[in-house]
Write a protein that holds these residues in place. Structure first.
Motif, PDB file in Angstrom:
ATOM      1  N   PRO A 260       0.797  -1.213   0.000  1.00  8.18           N
ATOM      2  CA  PRO A 260       0.000   0.000   0.000  1.00  8.18           C
ATOM      3  C   PRO A 260       0.836   1.273   0.000  1.00  8.18           C
ATOM      4  O   PRO A 260       0.299   2.351   0.126  1.00  8.18           O
ATOM      5  CB  PRO A 260      -0.791  -0.109   1.312  1.00  8.18           C
ATOM      6  CG  PRO A 260       0.086  -0.888   2.219  1.00  8.18           C
ATOM      7  CD  PRO A 260       0.922  -1.780   1.356  1.00  8.18           C
ATOM      8  N   PRO A 263      -0.164   4.488  -3.304  1.00  6.05           N
ATOM      9  CA  PRO A 263      -1.581   4.550  -3.649  1.00  6.05           C
ATOM     10  C   PRO A 263      -1.866   5.375  -4.899  1.00  6.05           C
ATOM     11  O   PRO A 263      -2.996   5.517  -5.300  1.00  6.05           O
ATOM     12  CB  PRO A 263      -2.197   5.218  -2.422  1.00  6.05           C
ATOM     13  CG  PRO A 263      -1.108   6.079  -1.882  1.00  6.05           C
ATOM     14  CD  PRO A 263       0.206   5.431  -2.261  1.00  6.05           C
ATOM     15  N   SER A 337     -11.837  -0.212   7.119  1.00  6.43           N
ATOM     16  CA  SER A 337     -10.780   0.789   7.299  1.00  6.43           C
ATOM     17  C   SER A 337     -10.572   1.639   6.041  1.00  6.43           C
ATOM     18  O   SER A 337     -10.038   2.736   6.112  1.00  6.43           O
ATOM     19  CB  SER A 337      -9.460   0.112   7.672  1.00  6.43           C
ATOM     20  OG  SER A 337      -9.079  -0.779   6.643  1.00  6.43           O
ATOM     21  N   GLN A 338     -10.991   1.129   4.881  1.00  5.36           N
ATOM     22  CA  GLN A 338     -10.832   1.882   3.629  1.00  5.36           C
ATOM     23  C   GLN A 338     -12.170   2.369   3.084  1.00  5.36           C
ATOM     24  O   GLN A 338     -12.231   2.936   1.988  1.00  5.36           O
ATOM     25  CB  GLN A 338     -10.161   0.993   2.574  1.00  5.36           C
ATOM     26  CG  GLN A 338      -8.762   0.540   2.954  1.00  5.36           C
ATOM     27  CD  GLN A 338      -8.195  -0.510   2.004  1.00  5.36           C
ATOM     28  OE1 GLN A 338      -8.678  -0.687   0.890  1.00  5.36           O
ATOM     29  NE2 GLN A 338      -7.170  -1.211   2.445  1.00  5.36           N
ATOM     30  N   PHE A 341     -12.718   5.943   1.636  1.00  6.10           N
ATOM     31  CA  PHE A 341     -11.987   6.153   0.387  1.00  6.10           C
ATOM     32  C   PHE A 341     -12.657   5.427  -0.770  1.00  6.10           C
ATOM     33  O   PHE A 341     -12.735   5.942  -1.886  1.00  6.10           O
ATOM     34  CB  PHE A 341     -10.530   5.689   0.552  1.00  6.10           C
ATOM     35  CG  PHE A 341      -9.782   6.481   1.577  1.00  6.10           C
ATOM     36  CD1 PHE A 341      -9.307   7.750   1.276  1.00  6.10           C
ATOM     37  CD2 PHE A 341      -9.590   5.992   2.866  1.00  6.10           C
ATOM     38  CE1 PHE A 341      -8.631   8.509   2.223  1.00  6.10           C
ATOM     39  CE2 PHE A 341      -8.918   6.738   3.827  1.00  6.10           C
ATOM     40  CZ  PHE A 341      -8.439   8.006   3.506  1.00  6.10           C
ATOM     41  N   HIS A 371      -8.367   3.570  -2.058  1.00  4.14           N
ATOM     42  CA  HIS A 371      -7.947   2.822  -0.865  1.00  4.14           C
ATOM     43  C   HIS A 371      -7.435   3.724   0.252  1.00  4.14           C
ATOM     44  O   HIS A 371      -7.546   3.385   1.431  1.00  4.14           O
ATOM     45  CB  HIS A 371      -6.815   1.849  -1.214  1.00  4.14           C
ATOM     46  CG  HIS A 371      -7.198   0.791  -2.191  1.00  4.14           C
ATOM     47  ND1 HIS A 371      -7.798  -0.382  -1.821  1.00  4.14           N
ATOM     48  CD2 HIS A 371      -7.076   0.738  -3.529  1.00  4.14           C
ATOM     49  CE1 HIS A 371      -8.014  -1.125  -2.897  1.00  4.14           C
ATOM     50  NE2 HIS A 371      -7.590  -0.458  -3.945  1.00  4.14           N
ATOM     51  N   ALA A 372      -6.791   4.837  -0.120  1.00  5.22           N
ATOM     52  CA  ALA A 372      -6.073   5.614   0.888  1.00  5.22           C
ATOM     53  C   ALA A 372      -5.723   7.004   0.382  1.00  5.22           C
ATOM     54  O   ALA A 372      -5.855   7.302  -0.814  1.00  5.22           O
ATOM     55  CB  ALA A 372      -4.782   4.880   1.270  1.00  5.22           C
ATOM     56  N   TYR A 374      -2.381   9.553   0.780  1.00  2.14           N
ATOM     57  CA  TYR A 374      -0.999   9.632   1.255  1.00  2.14           C
ATOM     58  C   TYR A 374      -0.504  11.063   1.139  1.00  2.14           C
ATOM     59  O   TYR A 374      -0.669  11.702   0.105  1.00  2.14           O
ATOM     60  CB  TYR A 374      -0.115   8.697   0.424  1.00  2.14           C
ATOM     61  CG  TYR A 374       1.299   8.564   0.949  1.00  2.14           C
ATOM     62  CD1 TYR A 374       1.577   7.749   2.052  1.00  2.14           C
ATOM     63  CD2 TYR A 374       2.356   9.248   0.352  1.00  2.14           C
ATOM     64  CE1 TYR A 374       2.864   7.615   2.541  1.00  2.14           C
ATOM     65  CE2 TYR A 374       3.652   9.122   0.830  1.00  2.14           C
ATOM     66  CZ  TYR A 374       3.900   8.309   1.927  1.00  2.14           C
ATOM     67  OH  TYR A 374       5.168   8.178   2.407  1.00  2.14           O
ATOM     68  N   TYR A 381       0.240   8.246   5.729  1.00  6.28           N
ATOM     69  CA  TYR A 381      -1.162   8.123   5.327  1.00  6.28           C
ATOM     70  C   TYR A 381      -2.035   8.977   6.230  1.00  6.28           C
ATOM     71  O   TYR A 381      -1.769   9.090   7.422  1.00  6.28           O
ATOM     72  CB  TYR A 381      -1.616   6.663   5.427  1.00  6.28           C
ATOM     73  CG  TYR A 381      -1.071   5.819   4.305  1.00  6.28           C
ATOM     74  CD1 TYR A 381      -1.715   5.799   3.068  1.00  6.28           C
ATOM     75  CD2 TYR A 381       0.087   5.077   4.474  1.00  6.28           C
ATOM     76  CE1 TYR A 381      -1.212   5.051   2.022  1.00  6.28           C
ATOM     77  CE2 TYR A 381       0.599   4.327   3.424  1.00  6.28           C
ATOM     78  CZ  TYR A 381      -0.052   4.322   2.206  1.00  6.28           C
ATOM     79  OH  TYR A 381       0.438   3.585   1.170  1.00  6.28           O
ATOM     80  N   ARG A 383      -5.668   9.278   7.825  1.00  5.27           N
ATOM     81  CA  ARG A 383      -6.835   8.423   8.088  1.00  5.27           C
ATOM     82  C   ARG A 383      -8.130   9.190   7.863  1.00  5.27           C
ATOM     83  O   ARG A 383      -8.181  10.407   8.038  1.00  5.27           O
ATOM     84  CB  ARG A 383      -6.806   7.923   9.532  1.00  5.27           C
ATOM     85  CG  ARG A 383      -5.632   7.022   9.822  1.00  5.27           C
ATOM     86  CD  ARG A 383      -5.774   6.376  11.196  1.00  5.27           C
ATOM     87  NE  ARG A 383      -5.102   5.092  11.204  1.00  5.27           N
ATOM     88  CZ  ARG A 383      -5.666   3.964  10.766  1.00  5.27           C
ATOM     89  NH1 ARG A 383      -6.914   3.966  10.341  1.00  5.27           N
ATOM     90  NH2 ARG A 383      -4.990   2.835  10.774  1.00  5.27           N
TER      91      ARG A 383
END
Ligand code: TTP
Ligand code: MN
Ligand code: MN
Ligand code: MN
Length: 406
Positions: A260, A263, A337-338, A341, A371-372, A374, A381, A383
């Motif tokens: 990961p 991204p 958790s994703q 996104f 997914h994320a 950055y 990352y 959150r």
């Protein structure tokens, strides 16, 4: 007649993700025609593998969509972002002559028409369509006669061509949603299902129906898709399942060698399923076809379950009428958790998504994916558990789904 000095000068921010774009914009016919014209040129560029030009026309069309007032003269367009010389020329032609010669020529060109027909087949991309056109295949009939080898997706696409090119209504999307809910809840109680894509943005029709599935307990969602697919395929008998086609891909985000930590790639690596549903017509009859209900013969109104249980249930319909219709459905599974996104990345519109990523990269030195997020400056990352938090991280005002129709 408005004179130049009094002409409204619009102030439109440059990135589509900085502005609100509702579905119904309050524009004149002329502005709509210009928008359509630019969208058509975008489509033509995309079908010609000229994605850069395609995006330029999409951005220009989106600026017209975001205008608070109708455009009546070119002076109003002064200083607007994303309107290059080519787009301005097209708009000018339409404002002055009511049409653009370039657009009319494109629309009528054999190549454009053939590309539209062939890429209108599920499973057929630009590359394949171009190869076929080089082999003098311009129509479905010519394709069928050519004896070309089709893959499984293309076979399904050709077989259900008419259904899949007929827009999916809200009522049909709701009916599909009920089936998906039942399937997911049967194999993973407690899972959460969210409509994404165009229907989340409030569109009344779509080319498919998109769903995002997650579970509040991280990890419980792993391997969900094959179970959902089995459930759908086994209802009520193997011959009468809900799926006409499906291709499932596993989640490759954590195991891939560049994730990961990277991204930036906008390739999505969630567990997902591209499918074609067999939607029984009865499912939407109540809302969609009330007028035909009274004309039904007695055997036509036999129960839905009976239809499914009887092999060849379609034969109960009058000749030429099948009791179902094919609908494209996309299912995506994300770990909780994703989720935020994934939700943001799959709600669209496609241009809005592209602009979000461009904003993140160019203006904030961040990499956004579904997914994320950055932060390249902080090398970490960021959150988020909601879309609002992601907009805040990006330094953008929150835009609700219904106003992401750029
Ligand atoms: P689509 O279903 O293609 O488009 P749509 O729902 O906006 O419009 P339509 O009514 O024609 O169906 O895509 C839905 C969203 O998903 C869109 O914003 C793009 C996004 N998406 C992908 O399609 N593929 C991906 O891999 C990712 C990450 C996002
Ligand atoms: Mn040009
Ligand atoms: Mn969609
Ligand atoms: Mn889709």
């Amino acid at each position: 007649q408005v004179n130049e000095a009094e002409a409204v000068v619009f102030n439109i921010p440059s990135y589509a993700c900085q502005r609100r774009t509702a579905l119904d914009n309050h524009n004149t016919v002329l502005t709509f025609v210009s928008q359509d014209a630019l969208s058509l040129l975008a489509e033509n560029a995309e079908l010609s593998d000229e994605d850069g030009r395609g995006v330029a026309f999409r951005r220009a069309a989106a600026v017209l969509k975001a205008l608070p007032e109708p455009v009546t003269g070119m002076t109003q367009l002064r200083g607007l972002p994303c309107l290059g010389g080519h787009s301005l020329r097209v708009i000018k032609d339409i404002l002055e002559d009511g049409a653009s010669g370039e657009v009319e020529l494109t629309k009528e060109s054999e190549r454009f028409k053939a590309l539209k027909v062939l890429t209108g087949i599920f499973g057929v991309g630009v590359k394949t369509a171009e190869r076929w056109i080089r082999e003098q295949i311009h129509s479905l009939q010519q394709l069928q006669d050519s004896g070309q080898t089709l893959n499984r997706a293309q076979q399904a696409g050709l077989e259900h061509y008419d259904d899949l090119n007929q827009p999916v209504t809200k009522a049909e999307a709701d009916a599909i949603g009920e089936i998906v809910r039942e399937a997911v809840m049967s194999v993973l109680p407690g899972a959460q299902i969210t409509v994404i894509g165009g229907f989340r943005r409030g569109k009344l029709t779509g080319h498919d129906v998109d769903f995002l599935v997650t579970h509040p307990e991280e990890g419980r969602e792993v391997g969900l898709m094959p179970k959902v697919v089995s459930w759908l395929e086994s209802q009520f008998s193997a011959l009468q399942g809900f799926l006409l086609y499906q291709k499932t891909t596993r989640n490759s985000y954590l195991e891939s060698k560049d994730g990961p930590a990277r991204p930036a790639s906008n390739m999505d690596r969630f567990e997902r399923c591209f499918s074609i549903f067999k939607l029984p017509e009865e499912e939407t009859r109540g809302t969609k076809q009330t007028e035909t209900l009274t004309e039904n013969t007695p055997e036509d109104t036999c129960s839905l379950a009976a239809n499914w249980q009887v092999k060849g249930g379609e034969q109960m319909k009058p000749a030429g009428h099948k009791a179902w219709r094919a609908v494209r459905v996309d299912l995506v599974v994300s770990p909780i958790s994703q989720f935020a996104f994934a939700l943001l990345g799959w709600t669209g519109s496609k241009l809005f998504e592209r602009e979000l990523r461009r904003w993140a990269g160019h203006e904030k030195a961040m990499s956004l994916s579904s997914h994320a997020l950055y932060d390249n400056k902080q090398s970490r990352y960021l959150r988020a558990t909601s879309e609002e938090e992601i907009f805040a991280h990006l330094g953008l005002d929150y835009i609700p789904p219904s106003e992401r129709n750029a």
